[in-house]
Design an enzyme around this catalytic site. Structure first.
Site, PDB file in Angstrom:
ATOM      1  N   SER A 134      -1.951   7.944   4.638  1.00  0.00           N
ATOM      2  CA  SER A 134      -1.863   7.246   6.062  1.00  0.00           C
ATOM      3  C   SER A 134      -0.959   8.470   6.896  1.00  0.00           C
ATOM      4  CB  SER A 134      -1.241   6.007   6.106  1.00  0.00           C
ATOM      5  OG  SER A 134      -1.075   5.723   7.570  1.00  0.00           O
ATOM      6  N   LYS A 188      -4.068   0.873   0.709  1.00  0.00           N
ATOM      7  CA  LYS A 188      -4.204   1.463   1.643  1.00  0.00           C
ATOM      8  C   LYS A 188      -5.221   0.758   2.845  1.00  0.00           C
ATOM      9  CE  LYS A 188      -4.595   4.601   5.023  1.00  0.00           C
ATOM     10  NZ  LYS A 188      -5.530   4.631   5.678  1.00  0.00           N
ATOM     11  N   HIS A 191      -2.763  -1.777   4.169  1.00  0.00           N
ATOM     12  CA  HIS A 191      -2.205  -1.074   5.404  1.00  0.00           C
ATOM     13  C   HIS A 191      -3.023  -1.022   6.573  1.00  0.00           C
ATOM     14  CE1 HIS A 191      -1.693   2.619   7.648  1.00  0.00           C
ATOM     15  NE2 HIS A 191      -0.155   2.480   7.293  1.00  0.00           N
ATOM     16  N   ASN A 192      -4.152  -0.732   6.536  1.00  0.00           N
ATOM     17  CA  ASN A 192      -5.100  -0.564   7.616  1.00  0.00           C
ATOM     18  C   ASN A 192      -5.353  -2.099   8.321  1.00  0.00           C
ATOM     19  OD1 ASN A 192      -5.209   1.999   7.136  1.00  0.00           O
ATOM     20  ND2 ASN A 192      -7.164   2.291   7.834  1.00  0.00           N
ATOM     21  N   GLU A 195      -2.334  -2.862  10.252  1.00  0.00           N
ATOM     22  CA  GLU A 195      -2.305  -1.919  11.430  1.00  0.00           C
ATOM     23  C   GLU A 195      -3.292  -2.691  12.547  1.00  0.00           C
ATOM     24  OE1 GLU A 195      -3.487   2.200  10.520  1.00  0.00           O
ATOM     25  OE2 GLU A 195      -5.214   1.988  11.930  1.00  0.00           O
TER      26      GLU A 195
END
Ligand code: 6PG
Length: 486
Positions: A134, A188, A191-192, A195
């Site tokens: 990222s 990940k 994480h997105n 986000e």
């Protein structure tokens, strides 16, 4: 192989679009690394090597030469667009690599694809590591946050290389071995998802300040700059202030007013929500953020909705400073919920897929390099340091205090937004999640009654063990029943 390629590289990069090129340059800039590069069309390779002679890349025009240019264990990072291209490169490498070599997929792959690929590749004795990376283009060049999965053994080789290029936060490189096989890509993905939620929450705060508060984009930029000095300090708040300051050169209008209000997405937010649905983990803030993008992009429907009744009430704002502070608190409390839900999803994924994921370590590697980097992640790291088995971030002392301090403002902002007709799906759903979580009794009992009524789905009682069914179409007595399987 050309003469130059008698030199050997300890790491290779396949796929030299912007992310791959930047990652390769980052690797080459670190002491001790020698970097091999390969791209399907050689023009890109030539461009990279000619523009960056200082990197001393070992460039190949064929995959055979590329593989031959790597020292053992051969380690190659694939940076191609997620999907079929990734599978093609993996099979090219897997055909040529030997047991003990390492293939890393640095793209935004769906973790279930990574699980499949890891199974296939590791059957040949080759390590396959799905690594979330990222930080966008700049992060790839200057220091991303890296979330590798794969075997612990592969991390012995990979760890020092990835540590050399990762961002540094509080003196520590933003990389950790997240867990085996698909754990890195799973984390990940979450994480997105976070986000998405974070971006949507910031956008809702902007909308309220603009449409209820009457602030201009430039004034809101100043407000966000101020917020960025406190507990909301983060990359996303910082760039939002920059975006709001931007003036369109063509029209002289605020940039935010000339951009079409239809948000796109590449899929990782959708994956997060789909995965969470399968795991039965409520990530409602993330889901609302994904749906908010979908609604924004329903251009035809939106253009046909102009006659729908609007709000009839104004938001009475007597003290503008207090209003701004209420919005800030509502944003912070909602943000805490979004992260709590994201970490819940990681916990649920870890349980489902047998990963041993250290949530504290994950929060630490998100402190730098990545899109959601924020001061706040230090508080999350502290929470997991105090209690690694924390059931919800919302139960940690710091967060209990932070939300308690903000909860009245949060309720007031959500209620006034509803009255004023300002859509706040992420603020609102985060508050409802919070209230749902803390409610001693939920109306789920009634839902159980409904399910039993129309489908004999059975229920449990608060006061007796066992499973029950009421004879709704008979004399309505209660009978003991087998748990329903339908
Ligand atoms: C990152 C970003 C990066 C990204 C995604 C999401 O961590 O560097 O999350 O992966 O910007 O592509 O993009 P969408 O908003 O298009 O889904």
């Amino acid at each position: 192989m050309t003469e130059l390629q008698t030199a050997k590289a300890n790491i290779g990069v396949v796929g030299l679009a912007v992310m791959g090129s930047n990652l390769a340059r980052n690797l080459a800039s670190r002491e001790g690394n020698s970097v091999a590069v390969y791209n399907r069309s050689p023009e890109r390779t030539e461009l990279l090597t000619s523009e960056h002679p200082e990197a001393n890349f070992i460039a190949s025009t064929t995959i055979d030469d590329f593989v031959a240019s790597l020292t053992k264990p051969r380690t190659a990072i694939i940076m191609v667009q997620a999907g079929k291209g990734t599978d093609a490169v993996i099979s090219q490498l897997a055909e040529r690599f030997e047991p003990g070599d390492i293939i890393v997929d640095g793209g935004n792959a769906l973790f279930t694809d990574t699980l499949r690929r890891e199974k296939d590749v590791s059957a040949k004795g080759i390590h396959f590591v799905g690594a979330g990376i990222s930080g966008g283009e700049e992060g790839a060049l200057k220091g991303p946050s890296i979330m590798p999965g794969g075997s612990a053994e592969s991390y012995k080789t990979l760890g020092p290389i990835l540590s050399s290029i990762a961002a540094i936060a509080e003196g520590e490189p933003c990389v950790t071995h997240v867990g085996t096989d698909g754990a890195g890509h799973f984390v990940k993905m979450i994480h997105n998802g976070i986000e998405y939620a974070d971006m949507q929450l910031i956008a809702e705060a902007y909308d309220i300040l603009r449409h209820a508060g009457g602030f201009t984009p430039a004034e809101i930029a100043d407000i966000f700059t101020e917020w960025n000095k406190g507990e909301l300090e983060s990359f996303l708040i910082e760039i939002t202030a920059e975006i709001l300051k931007q003036v369109d050169a063509k029209t002289g209008k605020p940039f935010v007013d000339v951009v079409l209000d239809q948000a796109g997405s590449k899929g990782t937010g959708v994956w997060t929500v789909q995965t969470a649905l399968n795991l039965g983990t409520p990530v409602s803030g993330i889901a609302e953020a994904v749906f908010a993008r979908s609604l924004s992009s329903q251009a035809e429907q939106r253009s046909g909705a102009g006659n729908l009744a609007a709000a009839t009430k104004q938001w009475p704002i007597e003290d503008r400073a207090a209003f701004v502070e209420d919005v800030r608190r509502a944003l912070y409390a909602s943000k805490i919920v979004a992260y709590a839900q994201g970490f819940d999803a990681i916990r649920a994924g870890a349980a489902e897929y047998n990963w041993n994921i250290d949530l504290g370590a994950v929060s630490k590697i998100w402190r730098g390099g990545c899109i959601i980097r924020a001061q706040f992640l230090n508080r999350i790291a502290d929470a997991y340091a105090t209690n690694p088995n924390l059931l919800s971030l919302l139960f940690d002392g710091y967060f209990v205090e932070a939300v308690t301090r903000s909860v009245d403002a949060w309720r007031s902002v959500v209620a006034h937004s509803a009255l004023a007709g300002i859509p706040v799906p992420a603020f609102g759903s985060s508050l409802s999640y919070y209230d749902g979580l803390r409610s001693p009794r939920l109306p789920a009992a009634l839902v159980q009654g409904q399910r039993d009524f129309f489908g004999a789905h059975t229920y449990k009682r608060v006061d007796l063990p066992g499973t029950f069914h009421t004879l709704w179409s008979g004399d309505r007595t209660e009978v003991e029943a087998e748990p329903s399987t339908h």
